[in-house]
Write an enzyme that holds these catalytic residues in place. Structure first.
Site, mmCIF file in Angstrom:
data_model
loop_
_atom_site.group_PDB
_atom_site.id
_atom_site.type_symbol
_atom_site.label_atom_id
_atom_site.label_comp_id
_atom_site.label_asym_id
_atom_site.label_seq_id
_atom_site.Cartn_x
_atom_site.Cartn_y
_atom_site.Cartn_z
ATOM 1 N N LYS A 46 0.825 -1.216 0.000
ATOM 2 C CA LYS A 46 0.000 0.000 0.000
ATOM 3 C C LYS A 46 0.858 1.265 0.000
ATOM 4 O O LYS A 46 0.400 2.320 -0.434
ATOM 5 C CB LYS A 46 -0.963 -0.015 1.180
ATOM 6 C CG LYS A 46 -2.045 -1.081 1.017
ATOM 7 C CD LYS A 46 -3.105 -1.002 2.087
ATOM 8 C CE LYS A 46 -4.281 -1.913 1.796
ATOM 9 N NZ LYS A 46 -3.963 -3.357 2.041
HETATM 10 C C1 LIG Z 1 -4.563 -4.430 1.413
HETATM 11 C C2 LIG Z 1 -3.787 -5.677 1.308
HETATM 12 C C3 LIG Z 1 -4.148 -6.692 0.395
HETATM 13 C C4 LIG Z 1 -5.391 -6.604 -0.473
HETATM 14 O O1 LIG Z 1 -5.288 -5.603 -1.433
HETATM 15 P P1 LIG Z 1 -6.570 -5.098 -2.261
HETATM 16 O O2 LIG Z 1 -6.073 -3.961 -3.055
HETATM 17 O O3 LIG Z 1 -7.586 -4.697 -1.235
HETATM 18 O O4 LIG Z 1 -7.031 -6.220 -3.084
HETATM 19 C C5 LIG Z 1 -3.333 -7.809 0.297
HETATM 20 N N1 LIG Z 1 -2.231 -7.941 1.058
HETATM 21 C C6 LIG Z 1 -1.843 -6.988 1.953
HETATM 22 C C7 LIG Z 1 -0.627 -7.205 2.775
HETATM 23 C C8 LIG Z 1 -2.612 -5.831 2.105
HETATM 24 O O5 LIG Z 1 -2.236 -4.892 2.993
#
Ligand SMILES: *Cc1c(COP(=O)(O)O)cnc(C)c1O
Length: 479
Positions: free
Chosen positions: A121
């Site tokens: 993220k």
């Molecule tokens: C947010 C997150 C996901 C999922 O991502 P999306 O964009 O919601 O599909 C997967 N793995 C981790 C470690 C995350 O923080």
């Protein structure tokens, strides 16, 4: 100059907005999500030219097409450099910050978690924060953002916005339910423009509070940074381009990606890369036990189901908000049909693509496949990757690897790239369970849990009045 046109998935009048309007707005007023009216294209020659560039320049080239002049090139270039800085990425910042790690021939994990909070993220939120700061100062405005988090989003947003003077960020998190690591990580950002609020309740209560507060006139202008923001989705497209270029022998060859998913954000960005002309063959949607999306891609039925707590908690969702953007595409850009479909889902908690004249095979023709994994599958994936390559993956990455392995067609010579969405340091208990040991922490995280300051979080009940009072007292009146 041609400006990027953004439209809402639910707006029949197809009113056009600019990239930066949409960046600051988040959700469209009609409840729909913003999408480009058409996708800009990359030719194979253009992709070939990107091949030898450092990641920051690949990111610039991709974003440039998606921003379409709404931010002048020179400024956009500077924003991306400020996002992927030495402060955020250390001495790798000027090189490849999204490298492929080889597990075995034709099977890779793409490391997306080298940023400040050790989850993918960071890649999008760092850019989003710079773009928001830029646009707010261009407009002479300030923004107060209110968000809710159960973990990764909160710390990534805080790391990205820390110290930016146009934005104040209030982040709600549940008092119980986050790991000591996550709490300490978020707490470390408190101060200046970052306000951490601990809610005596669960994540749902936090989300509820955000909704209730924004429903009040006084707070209706509060901003958001959740994963439906187009600024985030568009900033994830470049690493699919980079992953593609790293995986192929010649540009033009196909690649498959396996993406662990919750809100359908990350994998949607892969789909957009494909729509922009990157020769991606399959997009494997990998869920954990919360398999709303796996069932959708297998049956065509999208059904809300209560989220269960798993060992890949950032994927514990009951619905997948970004899926609406794919629906809009599958319906050929028909916003009336999209609005009706989403309305049926909201009313009945269930909707079937077949009732809208779409067969599941159409999703497969677009490249989608899916699978889900259990806790045992994740442990097994963590062990196998370690046994084959001495690489320790986190439980979320393990969902992608587990499903990616299942979907890999061994008779074909198409590389499979699984997205590495977090570093194992964030989820040490599960790693210990799988491998019997905990890998050495990156230096910056050693002893993190012991650093949590007593006043890092302000505690409230799940009560809109208490929250409103706190924001009123701490948000600076400006702009
Ligand atoms: C947010 C997150 C996901 C999922 O991502 P999306 O964009 O919601 O599909 C997967 N793995 C981790 C470690 C995350 O923080």
């Amino acid at each position: 100059m041609f400006l990027m046109r953004m439209i809402s998935t639910r707006d029949e009048s197809k009113e056009e907005r600019s990239y930066t309007d949409v960046l600051l707005a988040g959700l469209a007023p009609d409840g729909g999500l913003y999408v480009p009216s058409e996708y800009p294209q990359f030719s194979l020659e253009e992709l070939e030219k990107l091949r030898r560039l450092p990641y920051r320049d690949i990111a610039f080239a991709v974003k440039k097409k998606l921003v379409q002049g709404d931010i002048p090139d020179r400024d956009l270039h500077a924003l991306i450099h400020a996002a992927y800085s030495e402060t955020a990425f250390g001495d790798v910042a000027s090189g490849n910050i999204v490298p492929l790690m080889k597990v075995e021939d034709g099977f890779y994990v793409q490391q997306l978690s080298l940023g400040p909070t050790a989850a993918f993220k960071d890649m999008a939120l760092l850019v989003l924060a710079q773009e928001m700061q830029y646009e707010l100062s261009r407009r002479g405005e300030h923004l107060t953002i209110l968000g809710a988090t159960s973990g990764d989003t909160g710390s990534a947003a805080e790391a990205a916005f820390k110290g930016l003077d146009r934005v104040q960020l209030f982040m709600l998190s549940p008092e119980n339910g986050m790991s000591a690591f996550q709490k300490a990580q978020m707490g470390s950002f408190s101060g200046q423009n970052i306000f951490n609020v601990s809610v005596r309740g669960r994540f749902d209560d936090c989300q509820d509070l955000v909704k209730r507060l924004k429903g009040q006139k006084e707070f209706s202008k509060l901003g958001a940074v959740n994963s439906i923001n187009w600024g985030r989705i568009s900033s994830q497209v470049p690493y699919f381009v980079s992953g593609y270029l790293q995986a192929v022998r010649s540009v033009g060859d196909p690649v498959d990606f396996a993406v662990s998913t919750g809100n359908f954000g990350n994998v949607l960005s892969g789909y957009i890369a494909k729509r922009m002309g990157v020769p991606i063959r399959r997009l494997v949607v990998a869920t954990n036990e919360n398999d709303v999306l796996d069932r959708l891609f297998k049956t065509g039925v999208y059904r809300l189901s209560p989220a269960r707590v798993t060992s890949s908690p950032s994927m514990d969702i009951s619905k997948a908000s970004n899926y609406e953007r794919l629906v809009f595409d599958v319906f050929g850009g028909d916003s009336k049909k999209t609005a009706a479909y989403m309305q049926e889902f909201e009313t009945n908690k269930k909707v079937d693509l077949a009732d809208y004249g779409v067969a599941v095979s159409q999703l497969h023709n677009l490249g989608f496949e899916s699978g889900s994994s259990t806790h045992a599958d994740r442990l097994e994936a963590i062990r196998s990757v370690y046994a084959k390559a001495k690489i320790v993956i986190d439980p979320h990455t393990a969902d992608g690897v587990s499903v990616g392995w299942r979907c890999k067609d061994v008779s074909e010579d198409v590389p499979m790239v699984c997205m590495g969405t977090a570093l194992p340091v964030k989820f040490e208990d599960t790693i210990k369970e799988a491998l019997g040991f905990v890998p050495e922490r990156p230096a910056r995280f050693v002893g993190l849990e012991d650093t949590l300051a007593a006043n890092a979080f302000y505690s409230i009940d799940a009560d809109a009045e208490q929250l409103g009072k706190y924001i009123r007292e701490h948000a600076t009146e400006r702009g």
